[in-house]
Scaffold this motif. Structure first.
Motif, PDB file in Angstrom:
ATOM      1  N   ARG B  61     -10.609  -7.770   4.431  1.00 52.87           N
ATOM      2  CA  ARG B  61     -10.128  -9.094   4.815  1.00 52.87           C
ATOM      3  C   ARG B  61      -9.094  -9.593   3.819  1.00 52.87           C
ATOM      4  O   ARG B  61      -8.158 -10.310   4.189  1.00 52.87           O
ATOM      5  CB  ARG B  61     -11.294 -10.080   4.899  1.00 52.87           C
ATOM      6  N   THR B  62      -9.281  -9.249   2.543  1.00 58.45           N
ATOM      7  CA  THR B  62      -8.274  -9.611   1.544  1.00 58.45           C
ATOM      8  C   THR B  62      -6.952  -8.954   1.890  1.00 58.45           C
ATOM      9  O   THR B  62      -5.894  -9.601   1.850  1.00 58.45           O
ATOM     10  CB  THR B  62      -8.713  -9.162   0.141  1.00 58.45           C
ATOM     11  N   LEU B  64      -5.950  -7.973   4.779  1.00 58.66           N
ATOM     12  CA  LEU B  64      -5.429  -8.623   5.987  1.00 58.66           C
ATOM     13  C   LEU B  64      -4.701  -9.903   5.619  1.00 58.66           C
ATOM     14  O   LEU B  64      -3.624 -10.200   6.134  1.00 58.66           O
ATOM     15  CB  LEU B  64      -6.584  -8.975   6.934  1.00 58.66           C
ATOM     16  N   LEU B  65      -5.319 -10.670   4.726  1.00 58.45           N
ATOM     17  CA  LEU B  65      -4.726 -11.936   4.313  1.00 58.45           C
ATOM     18  C   LEU B  65      -3.416 -11.700   3.574  1.00 58.45           C
ATOM     19  O   LEU B  65      -2.508 -12.522   3.615  1.00 58.45           O
ATOM     20  CB  LEU B  65      -5.709 -12.676   3.408  1.00 58.45           C
ATOM     21  N   MET B  66      -3.306 -10.561   2.905  1.00 59.04           N
ATOM     22  CA  MET B  66      -2.140 -10.271   2.079  1.00 59.04           C
ATOM     23  C   MET B  66      -0.965  -9.807   2.931  1.00 59.04           C
ATOM     24  O   MET B  66       0.182  -9.905   2.492  1.00 59.04           O
ATOM     25  CB  MET B  66      -2.521  -9.167   1.070  1.00 59.04           C
ATOM     26  N   PHE B 122      -0.800 -13.211  -4.838  1.00 59.97           N
ATOM     27  CA  PHE B 122      -0.033 -13.920  -3.833  1.00 59.97           C
ATOM     28  C   PHE B 122      -0.634 -15.300  -3.651  1.00 59.97           C
ATOM     29  O   PHE B 122      -1.799 -15.533  -3.986  1.00 59.97           O
ATOM     30  CB  PHE B 122      -0.014 -13.162  -2.499  1.00 59.97           C
TER      31      PHE B 122
END
Lengths: 172, 124
Positions: B61-62, B64-66, B122
């Motif tokens: 998920r990290t 994906l967020l990135m 980020f």
């Protein structure tokens, strides 16, 4: 002393949700709250805790970590706040009728598209290979076959009947 | 600094014969059943598997967020570069990025070796 990347998942899990200070190979230090430690690369994901700054995320590669120290332990509240950043919104609890109407609407749409679908209690089963559980969105399909999964997912997404029911949208 | 420079060197593509599963990758060697596992002898604990899945899902998920965000990469020797994150491979060995800002100019597409990185950050 074992290296960070040789530690067990149990050891890594101990740090999740706590504010830590991570020291890396070039003596730099990073502080933040641990969201997770990747079991494949031992990489630490830190979320910034400063209130007045824009929230930021830092991924520290596992091979570069030399030390991790807990500064402050987290609480259920901090875990919830962190999760809300990363995970899509938990769907609001839909009533049984709303779930039923969504399930029905999806079942009819699939049948209209000549997809063999049966209702099995709370889930829809497609061709005995794919399962769609509540709340019957594209992300709720599970299947072992990627091709079937992709095709059914795009069908579910294009269901014209689903737009009328209210549901908190996932956002990333 | 936005005009892309021509490609200096093409990266090596993925193995065309398999589905990306590399028997020489560090992860396979570490988890292969014929090698001794560090946590427990014999079969992997169910609890350990559950922990691994939980931790890995959060990491995915990290990533994906990135995706599609401007990320600052801190490499060794005090090298810092910025790029738009595209994707990672399964073993977190390479990151695919776009518009990599380097002292030589902007590389339109590039592959960064994770082993050369210390951290990447980020903003949300």
């Amino acid at each position: 002393m074992l290296q960070w990347s040789d530690r067990s998942p149990q050891h890594w899990r101990e740090f999740v949700n706590h504010e830590v200070c991570v020291t890396v190979q070039d003596q730099q230090r990073f502080e933040g709250r641990v969201f997770t430690v990747d079991p494949v690369s031992a990489s630490v994901v830190l979320v910034s805790v400063q209130e007045n700054e824009r929230p930021s995320v830092r991924v520290i590669l596992g091979h570069a970590v030399t030390d991790v120290q807990i500064l402050r332990r987290g609480t259920e509240e901090t875990e919830r706040q962190m999760k809300s950043v990363f995970l899509p919104d938990q769907t609001q609890i839909l009533s049984a009728e709303e779930l039923k109407s969504r399930r029905e609407s999806l079942r009819l749409w699939l049948e209209k598209n000549l997809v063999p679908v049966t209702e099995d209690g709370e889930v829809l089963r497609v061709a005995n290979a794919l399962t769609i559980s509540a709340p019957y969105g594209p992300g709720d399909c599970s299947c072992a076959n990627e091709i079937i999964l992709a095709r059914i997912q795009s069908l579910v997404e294009s269901n014209p009947g689903a737009e009328q029911t209210s549901l908190s949208q996932t956002h990333q | 600094m936005k005009t892309p420079v021509s490609v200096l060197r093409l990266p090596r593509g993925p193995d065309p014969n398999s589905r990306g599963f590399d028997p020489n990758s560090p992860r396979f060697i570490a988890l292969c059943p014929t090698t001794v596992s560090t946590s427990s002898s014999g079969s992997v604990d169910e609890e350990e598997q559950r922990l691994r899945s939980e931790l890995r899902e959060r990491f995915l998920r990290t990533l994906l967020l990135m995706t599609d965000k401007q990320v600052q990469f801190d490499m060794f020797e005090k090298v810092r570069v910025r790029a738009t994150f595209g994707a990672s491979d399964i073993d977190v060995l390479n990151f695919q990025v776009s518009d990599l800002e380097t002292p030589l100019g902007v590389q339109k597409e590039a592959l960064l070796r994770c082993h050369d990185m210390i951290s990447c950050s980020f903003e949300l």
